[in-house]
Motif scaffolding. Structure first.
Motif: not given
Length: 245
Positions: A74-83, A88-92
């Motif tokens: 199972h895979s997912w994507v995680v992002v974090k803006e500067a500062n 934030t995690r996105f998955d289905v």
């Protein structure tokens, strides 16, 4: 008849044998009996968001639960803006509304299985790509109840593959055991790979061929993938996944 025998021999050698040996190995692993008793806690692969000021992007994949872990991640994507003070995690997922935001810990175990890092981008490059990742998440078509299909897709890996295709600058491919990554909306597909570094042909995600610099060489039969990683030399084996040379 001779060609049929050769096909069966090759199919047994490159598809059935790896799956059988991985199934035997998987049987002896300490697996959670169900999702309620599984460990979903952080695997501590990411630093606390508050101590890392730069923007970051991470793509993770982890084995799924129980017997399905023989075959699939199972895979997912995680992002974090500067500062930003949080990831934030996105998955289905396969229940309710499929697309989830912060459904689990950003680097959480999946059914007790520790995730592996598929892709990582930091700094200004990540800051430039994060808006496009968020746009890709919003543009995913299969985001309503009843649109999830574990096999051949669309599923969690189809979703992440969509993000990778919309942001090819990530320059990464999902593990060969990410079943559903080769599923395509129109069923019959022939064109560029998600990374735009090669070509791919797919038949409803259950059969196909991929040849690309990022994706390597892959033959897909019934969702099982065998092949070679060219850029970072490794074998791709059904069940076992990517085995580095």
């Amino acid at each position: 008849m001779r060609h049929a025998r050769r096909f069966l021999l090759l199919f047994s050698l490159f598809f059935l044998l790896p799956v059988a040996t991985h199934a035997a190995w998987w049987y002896w692993q300490p697996l959670a009996p169900d999702w309620r008793r599984a460990d979903w806690s952080s695997a501590h692969l990411l630093p606390a968001a508050t101590i890392e000021p730069e923007a970051t992007i991470h793509v993770f994949a982890a084995r799924v639960g129980r017997w399905r872990g023989i075959f699939a991640h199972h895979s997912w994507v995680v992002v974090k803006e500067a500062n930003a003070t949080a990831y934030t995690r996105f998955d289905v997922v396969g229940w309710g509304n499929p697309v989830r935001v912060n459904h689990r810990e950003a680097d959480g175990r999946w059914f007790g299985n520790v995730p592996e890092l598929v892709a990582q981008v930091k700094g200004p490059a990540a800051e430039a790509l994060i808006p496009r990742i968020r746009a890709a998440v919003k543009s995913y078509s299969y985001n309503s109840y009843g649109t999830y299909s574990a096999w051949p897709g669309p599923n969690s890996n189809s979703f992440v593959q969509h993000v990778l295709a919309e942001v090819p600058e990530l320059h990464r491919a999902l593990p060969p055991t990410a079943i559903g990554k080769d599923w395509r909306d129109d069923g019959l597909f022939a064109g560029l790979t998600p990374s735009r570094t090669g070509i791919q042909a797919s038949l409803f995600g259950v059969a196909g061929v991929t040849l690309g610099w990022v994706e390597g060489v892959e033959i897909n039969l019934l969702g099982l993938v065998a092949g070679l990683d060219i850029r970072e030399p490794a074998l791709k084996l059904p069940g076992w996944g990517r085995v580095g040379i």
